[in-house]
Design a protein around this motif. Structure first.
Motif, PDB file in Angstrom:
ATOM      1  N   GLN A 136      -6.847  -0.160  -7.422  1.00  0.00           N
ATOM      2  CA  GLN A 136      -5.283   0.695  -6.955  1.00  0.00           C
ATOM      3  C   GLN A 136      -5.137   0.326  -5.692  1.00  0.00           C
ATOM      4  N   CYS A 137      -6.035   1.031  -5.232  1.00  0.00           N
ATOM      5  CA  CYS A 137      -6.071   0.849  -3.285  1.00  0.00           C
ATOM      6  C   CYS A 137      -6.332  -1.077  -2.342  1.00  0.00           C
ATOM      7  N   GLN A 138      -6.859  -1.790  -3.716  1.00  0.00           N
ATOM      8  CA  GLN A 138      -7.407  -3.182  -3.276  1.00  0.00           C
ATOM      9  C   GLN A 138      -5.942  -3.527  -2.997  1.00  0.00           C
ATOM     10  N   LEU A 139      -5.524  -3.098  -4.738  1.00  0.00           N
ATOM     11  CA  LEU A 139      -4.214  -3.821  -5.107  1.00  0.00           C
ATOM     12  C   LEU A 139      -3.039  -3.666  -4.382  1.00  0.00           C
ATOM     13  N   VAL A 140      -2.390  -2.736  -3.764  1.00  0.00           N
ATOM     14  CA  VAL A 140      -2.245  -2.084  -2.460  1.00  0.00           C
ATOM     15  C   VAL A 140      -2.181  -2.891  -1.283  1.00  0.00           C
ATOM     16  N   ARG A 142      -3.656  -5.350  -0.731  1.00  0.00           N
ATOM     17  CA  ARG A 142      -3.176  -7.119  -0.550  1.00  0.00           C
ATOM     18  C   ARG A 142      -1.939  -7.656  -0.710  1.00  0.00           C
ATOM     19  N   LEU A 143      -0.500  -6.458  -1.523  1.00  0.00           N
ATOM     20  CA  LEU A 143       0.386  -6.684  -2.043  1.00  0.00           C
ATOM     21  C   LEU A 143       0.621  -6.857   0.087  1.00  0.00           C
ATOM     22  N   SER A 144       0.712  -5.564   0.870  1.00  0.00           N
ATOM     23  CA  SER A 144       0.760  -5.378   1.588  1.00  0.00           C
ATOM     24  C   SER A 144       0.541  -6.394   2.921  1.00  0.00           C
ATOM     25  N   ARG A 145      -0.683  -6.540   2.875  1.00  0.00           N
ATOM     26  CA  ARG A 145      -0.930  -7.666   4.335  1.00  0.00           C
ATOM     27  C   ARG A 145      -1.112  -9.311   4.096  1.00  0.00           C
ATOM     28  N   GLN A 146      -1.304  -9.391   2.367  1.00  0.00           N
ATOM     29  CA  GLN A 146      -1.772 -11.189   2.426  1.00  0.00           C
ATOM     30  C   GLN A 146      -0.138 -11.705   1.803  1.00  0.00           C
ATOM     31  N   GLU A 147       0.610 -11.156   1.146  1.00  0.00           N
ATOM     32  CA  GLU A 147       1.916 -10.726   0.880  1.00  0.00           C
ATOM     33  C   GLU A 147       3.185 -10.886   1.353  1.00  0.00           C
ATOM     34  N   GLY A 148       2.581 -10.175   2.167  1.00  0.00           N
ATOM     35  CA  GLY A 148       4.205  -9.447   2.453  1.00  0.00           C
ATOM     36  C   GLY A 148       4.343  -8.910   2.786  1.00  0.00           C
ATOM     37  N   LEU A 149       5.031  -7.711   1.456  1.00  0.00           N
ATOM     38  CA  LEU A 149       5.433  -6.709   0.630  1.00  0.00           C
ATOM     39  C   LEU A 149       5.795  -5.590   1.387  1.00  0.00           C
ATOM     40  N   SER A 150       6.894  -4.448   1.359  1.00  0.00           N
ATOM     41  CA  SER A 150       6.565  -3.478   1.913  1.00  0.00           C
ATOM     42  C   SER A 150       6.358  -2.358   0.610  1.00  0.00           C
ATOM     43  N   ALA A 151       6.664  -1.357   1.808  1.00  0.00           N
ATOM     44  CA  ALA A 151       5.717   0.236   1.176  1.00  0.00           C
ATOM     45  C   ALA A 151       6.924   0.353  -0.387  1.00  0.00           C
ATOM     46  N   LYS A 152       7.920   0.398  -0.219  1.00  0.00           N
ATOM     47  CA  LYS A 152       9.326   0.256  -1.144  1.00  0.00           C
ATOM     48  C   LYS A 152       8.784  -0.494  -2.223  1.00  0.00           C
ATOM     49  N   GLU A 153       8.833  -2.247  -1.867  1.00  0.00           N
ATOM     50  CA  GLU A 153       8.459  -3.568  -2.977  1.00  0.00           C
ATOM     51  C   GLU A 153       7.605  -3.100  -3.552  1.00  0.00           C
ATOM     52  N   THR A 164       2.439   7.439  -2.605  1.00  0.00           N
ATOM     53  CA  THR A 164       1.421   6.896  -3.036  1.00  0.00           C
ATOM     54  C   THR A 164       0.998   5.796  -2.799  1.00  0.00           C
ATOM     55  N   VAL A 165       2.045   5.047  -2.362  1.00  0.00           N
ATOM     56  CA  VAL A 165       1.637   3.913  -1.566  1.00  0.00           C
ATOM     57  C   VAL A 165       1.750   3.196  -0.615  1.00  0.00           C
ATOM     58  N   LYS A 166       2.226   4.768  -0.132  1.00  0.00           N
ATOM     59  CA  LYS A 166       1.609   4.416   1.926  1.00  0.00           C
ATOM     60  C   LYS A 166       0.273   6.019   1.773  1.00  0.00           C
ATOM     61  N   SER A 167      -0.245   6.416   1.229  1.00  0.00           N
ATOM     62  CA  SER A 167      -1.927   7.375   0.745  1.00  0.00           C
ATOM     63  C   SER A 167      -2.334   5.745   0.429  1.00  0.00           C
ATOM     64  N   LYS A 170      -2.715   3.729   4.099  1.00  0.00           N
ATOM     65  CA  LYS A 170      -3.805   4.728   4.878  1.00  0.00           C
ATOM     66  C   LYS A 170      -5.160   4.578   4.055  1.00  0.00           C
ATOM     67  N   LYS A 171      -5.232   4.736   3.611  1.00  0.00           N
ATOM     68  CA  LYS A 171      -6.809   4.847   3.294  1.00  0.00           C
ATOM     69  C   LYS A 171      -7.737   4.077   3.118  1.00  0.00           C
ATOM     70  N   ALA A 172      -6.869   2.741   2.777  1.00  0.00           N
ATOM     71  CA  ALA A 172      -7.704   0.731   2.783  1.00  0.00           C
ATOM     72  C   ALA A 172      -7.807   0.823   4.117  1.00  0.00           C
ATOM     73  N   ASN A 173      -6.996   1.272   4.949  1.00  0.00           N
ATOM     74  CA  ASN A 173      -6.747   0.813   6.869  1.00  0.00           C
ATOM     75  C   ASN A 173      -7.829   2.205   7.461  1.00  0.00           C
ATOM     76  N   ARG A 174      -8.053   2.809   6.928  1.00  0.00           N
ATOM     77  CA  ARG A 174      -8.981   3.856   7.730  1.00  0.00           C
ATOM     78  C   ARG A 174     -10.422   3.948   6.917  1.00  0.00           C
ATOM     79  N   ASP A 175     -11.076   3.138   5.493  1.00  0.00           N
ATOM     80  CA  ASP A 175     -11.815   2.693   5.361  1.00  0.00           C
ATOM     81  C   ASP A 175     -12.751   1.212   5.684  1.00  0.00           C
ATOM     82  N   ILE A 176     -11.727   0.192   5.685  1.00  0.00           N
ATOM     83  CA  ILE A 176     -11.333  -1.254   6.545  1.00  0.00           C
ATOM     84  C   ILE A 176     -12.695  -0.674   8.011  1.00  0.00           C
TER      85      ILE A 176
END
Length: 195
Positions: A136-140, A142-153, A164-167, A170-176
């Motif tokens: 789920q974190c990976q999907l969120v 990729r949608l944010s960084r690769q497709e350019g979608l906002s957290a709301k979208e 939840t999306v923002k969390s 945050k987790k993805a950025n921290r882990d990466i």
């Protein structure tokens, strides 16, 4: 059982406002082909056109309680909504293309073969770090960084809360970042001492 095909658009809208889900099936049956044709003409892509129509119908349902037709026919409203949604999709495509072109141009113009190899290895490490994220974190991410979608979208698309999306982001950025700290330090050291 109601025969929705016999209802005028204004009657359908009134039933829709009262939460009658069958109305959406009738609107879909009446206007799907026309809406798809308008979207396809603007987007020149079948998948994007279908997604555009689905988004418009979904938004119509979300707005149903406050939706009303004063002077406008439902077909005209839907055509305008398709046009506006198409513009949003085209704008998103444009932003993504600009981002990609800017990145490629910079890489081509300023990287030596050694640095290009290092950058390629770093990208592989980033891709590996992304693939190690929970699904789920990976999907969120990729949608944010690769497709350019906002957290709301993203929240709307995945039926999640915006928090939840923002969390997840945050987790993805921290882990990466945690996975890349050492390799980044090594690369920066190498680049510094190569000057």
């Amino acid at each position: 059982m109601r025969q929705y095909k016999l209802y005028q658009d204004r009657e359908l809208v009134e039933l829709m406002r009262n939460g009658d889900e069958q109305v959406m099936m009738e609107i879909y049956d009446r206007y799907w082909k026309r809406m798809l044709a308008v979207a396809y003409k603007r987007l020149d892509n079948q998948q994007d056109a279908e997604e555009c129509v689905q988004d418009v119908l979904y938004n119509l349902w979300k707005l149903r309680e406050n939706f009303g037709l004063e002077k406008l026919a439902l077909s005209n409203y839907l055509s305008r909504a398709i046009r506006n949604q198409s513009f949003n999709i085209l704008e998103k495509r444009y932003r993504i293309r600009l981002k990609a072109e800017g990145y490629k141009q910079e890489a081509v113009n300023y990287l030596s073969p050694e640095r290009a190899l290092i950058l390629k290895e770093l990208q592989a490490k980033i891709d590996n770090a992304i693939s190690e994220l929970p699904p789920q974190c990976q999907l969120v991410f990729r949608l944010s960084r690769q497709e350019g979608l906002s957290a709301k979208e993203i929240a709307e698309k995945l039926n999640l809360s915006e928090n939840t999306v923002k969390s997840h982001l945050k987790k993805a950025n921290r882990d990466i970042q945690g996975n890349l700290d050492l390799i980044t330090a090594l690369i920066l050291s190498y680049l510094f001492f190569q000057k």
